[in-house]
Design an enzyme around this catalytic site. Structure first.
Site, mmCIF file in Angstrom:
data_model
loop_
_atom_site.group_PDB
_atom_site.id
_atom_site.type_symbol
_atom_site.label_atom_id
_atom_site.label_comp_id
_atom_site.label_asym_id
_atom_site.label_seq_id
_atom_site.Cartn_x
_atom_site.Cartn_y
_atom_site.Cartn_z
ATOM 1 N N GLU A 147 82.876 29.584 -18.433
ATOM 2 C CA GLU A 147 82.423 28.239 -18.806
ATOM 3 C C GLU A 147 80.904 28.160 -18.844
ATOM 4 O OE1 GLU A 147 82.790 23.570 -17.272
ATOM 5 O OE2 GLU A 147 83.583 25.192 -16.038
ATOM 6 N N GLU A 245 87.349 16.717 -18.794
ATOM 7 C CA GLU A 245 86.773 16.895 -17.467
ATOM 8 C C GLU A 245 85.703 15.820 -17.325
ATOM 9 O OE1 GLU A 245 85.936 20.848 -14.945
ATOM 10 O OE2 GLU A 245 84.377 20.431 -16.409
#
Length: 265
Positions: A147, A245
């Protein structure tokens, strides 16, 4: 005139750490599932794995390590050790993706090993570490995803934070067991030009995560035109997972509805 019902060509997932936070995690997972989403979790050591495995939720991703870093010998060994520990958990949850970062993060999201400068030697070590991670993924039949983060707001002095960095590392390794978790919230803060970034990253994407800027709230609350990005991703042929998220700006169910609307057409 008949009403056209919009549907999403993507698999939509929601981070259970960030929504319905007044509820215990099992109740959060129940609500996320009832609303038709998959679920994501962070640090698996903070959960009762046997209980959440029986929750009925479909898990999309989880943090794939406990401690460790990419770019130094001791940290790399620790990353591999705790990644190996994470795999049986992922298998128990039937969770297909294990998430990694440029370095370990503490409870506030700050890098455990801060980097003022990322040297050439660190790049080479990071690529070597990720090759070892890819070996582990192939051996165990799981996919690790790297990520991107942002340094300006949430994760200052994190090495390999930019999407350009994570794309370069994943492309250099170029193994099916290592993909990108392309976080567009972080990328907007760090780089922008999101549609072209998605196009560049497309061959290596394992998952896309989203939140709006500023504030890391749900799509539709800030400056990112997520419906345009959704259409562009659809035109590119992306049919994978989009994970929200984000912190709800108000009502949790409304936040999830806005997320679904942004990625449906």
């Amino acid at each position: 005139m008949a009403m056209i019902l919009k549907t999403s060509p993507f698999t939509l997932a929601v981070c259970a750490e960030m929504v319905f936070r007044s509820l215990p995690v099992l109740d959060r997972l129940k609500r996320i599932t009832e609303l038709g989403f998959q679920a994501e979790i962070w640090d698996w050591t903070k959960h009762d794995i046997k209980a959440i495995a029986k929750s009925g939720a479909t898990f999309s991703s989880m943090t794939g390590y406990v401690t460790g870093t990419l770019a130094d010998d001791a940290g790399a060994d620790e990353l591999l050790r705790t990644a190996r520990q994470s795999i049986p958990i992922a298998k128990e949850l039937n969770c297909p993706r294990l998430n990694l970062h440029g370095t370990g993060l503490d409870g506030q999201g700050l890098p455990v090993v801060k980097s003022e400068v990322v040297t050439g030697a660190m790049w080479l070590k990071a690529a070597d570490t990720l090759n070892r991670i890819a070996d582990l993924g192939e051996e165990e039949g799981v996919t690790f995803v790297l990520e991107n983060l942002n340094e300006a707001v949430d994760h200052p002095k994190t090495p390999f934070a930019k999407a350009a960095d994570t794309i370069a590392l994943v492309a250099a390794v170029n193994r099916p067991s290592l993909k990108l978790n392309l976080d567009l919230y972080h990328a907007q803060i760090g780089e922008g030009n999101l549609i072209e970034l998605c196009r560049t990253a497309l061959p290596h994407i394992g998952e896309i995560q989203v939140a709006d800027v500023p504030g890391r709230k749900e799509p539709g609350t800030g400056e990112i035109n997520y419906p345009a990005i959704a259409r562009a991703l659809g035109e590119m042929g992306y049919r994978g997972t989009i994970g929200m998220e984000a912190w709800p700006s108000g009502d949790d169910e409304l936040a999830l509805s806005r997320f679904r609307d942004a990625f449906s057409f």
